[in-house]
Enzyme design. Structure first.
Site, PDB file in Angstrom:
ATOM      1  N   THR A  38     -10.714 -59.568 -70.338  1.00  0.00           N
ATOM      2  CA  THR A  38     -11.896 -59.509 -71.202  1.00  0.00           C
ATOM      3  C   THR A  38     -13.114 -60.164 -70.559  1.00  0.00           C
ATOM      4  O   THR A  38     -14.244 -59.935 -70.992  1.00  0.00           O
ATOM      5  CB  THR A  38     -11.630 -60.199 -72.551  1.00  0.00           C
ATOM      6  N   CYS A  42     -12.490 -69.374 -73.510  1.00  0.00           N
ATOM      7  CA  CYS A  42     -12.350 -69.777 -74.908  1.00  0.00           C
ATOM      8  C   CYS A  42     -11.859 -71.212 -75.029  1.00  0.00           C
ATOM      9  O   CYS A  42     -11.392 -71.817 -74.061  1.00  0.00           O
ATOM     10  CB  CYS A  42     -11.339 -68.876 -75.625  1.00  0.00           C
ATOM     11  N   CYS A  46      -9.154 -70.549 -80.394  1.00  0.00           N
ATOM     12  CA  CYS A  46      -9.867 -69.283 -80.570  1.00  0.00           C
ATOM     13  C   CYS A  46      -9.052 -68.319 -81.443  1.00  0.00           C
ATOM     14  O   CYS A  46      -7.865 -68.102 -81.200  1.00  0.00           O
ATOM     15  CB  CYS A  46     -10.144 -68.630 -79.216  1.00  0.00           C
ATOM     16  N   ARG A  49      -7.207 -62.303 -80.557  1.00  0.00           N
ATOM     17  CA  ARG A  49      -5.815 -61.929 -80.280  1.00  0.00           C
ATOM     18  C   ARG A  49      -5.290 -62.704 -79.076  1.00  0.00           C
ATOM     19  O   ARG A  49      -5.984 -62.851 -78.070  1.00  0.00           O
ATOM     20  CB  ARG A  49      -5.725 -60.429 -80.010  1.00  0.00           C
ATOM     21  N   ARG A  71     -17.752 -65.242 -69.219  1.00  0.00           N
ATOM     22  CA  ARG A  71     -18.807 -65.670 -70.146  1.00  0.00           C
ATOM     23  C   ARG A  71     -18.152 -66.352 -71.358  1.00  0.00           C
ATOM     24  O   ARG A  71     -16.984 -66.100 -71.666  1.00  0.00           O
ATOM     25  CB  ARG A  71     -19.629 -64.475 -70.606  1.00  0.00           C
ATOM     26  N   CYS A  73     -16.934 -67.161 -75.062  1.00  0.00           N
ATOM     27  CA  CYS A  73     -16.515 -66.326 -76.198  1.00  0.00           C
ATOM     28  C   CYS A  73     -17.481 -66.522 -77.372  1.00  0.00           C
ATOM     29  O   CYS A  73     -17.834 -67.649 -77.712  1.00  0.00           O
ATOM     30  CB  CYS A  73     -15.093 -66.713 -76.624  1.00  0.00           C
ATOM     31  N   CYS A  76     -15.339 -68.166 -80.720  1.00  0.00           N
ATOM     32  CA  CYS A  76     -14.958 -69.584 -80.826  1.00  0.00           C
ATOM     33  C   CYS A  76     -15.999 -70.530 -80.261  1.00  0.00           C
ATOM     34  O   CYS A  76     -15.862 -71.749 -80.406  1.00  0.00           O
ATOM     35  CB  CYS A  76     -13.602 -69.827 -80.160  1.00  0.00           C
TER      36      CYS A  76
END
Length: 357
Positions: A38, A42, A46, A49, A71, A73, A76
């Site tokens: 992704t 995080c 978080c 999923r 980058r 999230c 969260c």
């Protein structure tokens, strides 16, 4: 590598991986993780999923996570306050607004004050506090009434200071709010009759007190005189009647239950508390002897899974030991948290109920 972290193929064997799976809020700030598929990093709690461990890299510091090619999230917010912390701050702001208002603010007024929609604010407030905004306002108003009457204030002054618009509206709720008439409460419970007795058991001293409705208090301690003084402080002008022959049977039943939980405790209870507290206490009474539940599980059982802290507060407010078995509630990790009457007593009670005397 310029980043400090485990290689992804070792993540599943790192003790921190389970904290990600559990979305452990207590681990926030201890480490961070990124997900290669992704391209985001995080905090452990978080709500996204759970990724596959092979796609995860762990970081010891926020700076290390920033140096990755990922980058932050948006769900969260790993670089700032968590969503839970932000929501908690908003609800705390709303609580202070309720407490500072002369009259109870409407749902729309509260939601506008924290810049949330009324529906979302209502759900969030109930999840955080265990109460609806209206119930919280009512509870705060009741507390102001009790405090005012305890200080000897005039009933009419106390009623209006607490935000009631009329005496009639107040008196319609006064018995449920105070457990007696306002004048009797102001005078420290005169003519309230409480039978009580103190005895010794394997857990130390135990005091049992009952009103006309049933057992109102079961407390444990090391000093019997201190238990009696506490009862006197709670009901300074009530008529306290020491043990008589009939009441000795009640305390004998309590002691028998403490020593052997399999006997059960067939005594009526006079349970006084907020609506939320009573729901928690009822859920505790449904936990069988020999079993335990976590604070989070109790919160789920009463239909408010986010009210874990409120459940813990309700357990701490319980004045009826063993009959309302708050000792059967434990932390998520299985450890024994604080118990009003001492963790060692809690440990002993659980051991007996598990049949490991």
């Amino acid at each position: 590598m310029t980043k400090s972290g485990k290689k992804s193929q070792n993540t599943a064997h790192d003790s921190r991986w389970q904290k990600i799976v559990d979305r452990d809020k207590a681990a926030d700030g201890q480490f961070w993780y990124s997900v290669s598929t992704t391209g985001i990093y995080c905090r452990p709690s978080c709500p996204s999923r759970t990724p596959k461990p092979d796609n995860v890299t762990l970081y010891d510091t926020l700076e290390a996570a920033r140096l990755s090619d990922c980058r932050p999230c948006k769900r969260c917010n790993p670089e700032g306050c968590s969503i839970d912390a932000t929501n908690a701050a908003l609800i705390e702001q709303a609580c202070r607004l309720i407490e500072a208002s002369e009259t109870s603010p409407s749902l729309e007024e509260l939601a506008n004050a924290v810049e949330l929609s009324p529906g979302y604010f209502h759900r969030l407030f109930k999840a955080q506090t265990g109460l609806t905004p209206k119930s919280y306002a009512n509870a705060h108003r009741a507390r102001k009434v009790r405090d005012g009457l305890a200080q000897g204030s005039k009933i009419t002054d106390t009623v209006y200071d607490a935000g009631f618009q009329s005496n009639g509206r107040f008196y319609a709720q006064s018995s449920a709010m105070l457990g007696m008439t306002p004048s009797r409460y102001r005078d420290g419970g005169p003519h309230e009759v409480l039978h009580f007795a103190v005895a010794e058991c394997s857990l130390g001293s135990v005091l049992v007190a009952s009103s006309e409705k049933g057992v109102a208090s079961i407390v444990l301690g090391d000093d019997p005189d201190a238990l009696v003084r506490d009862l006197q402080d709670r009901f300074p002008k009530a008529e306290l009647i020491g043990a008589d022959a009939d009441y000795e049977q009640s305390i004998a039943q309590v002691i028998s239950f403490i020593e052997d939980p399999n006997r059960g405790l067939d005594l009526p209870l006079d349970v006084q508390g907020t609506a939320f507290q009573q729901r928690v206490w009822q859920a505790l009474r449904q936990i069988p002897a020999g079993e335990t539940a976590t604070y989070a599980e109790v919160a789920q059982r009463i239909g408010q899974p986010a009210a874990t802290r409120a459940v813990a507060s309700a357990c701490a407010a319980n004045h009826i030991a063993v009959a309302i078995p708050c000792h059967r509630v434990i932390r998520t990790d299985g450890s024994l948290s604080g118990y009003r009457w001492g963790v060692e007593r809690k440990r002993t009670l659980l051991s007996r109920e598990a049949g490991t005397k």
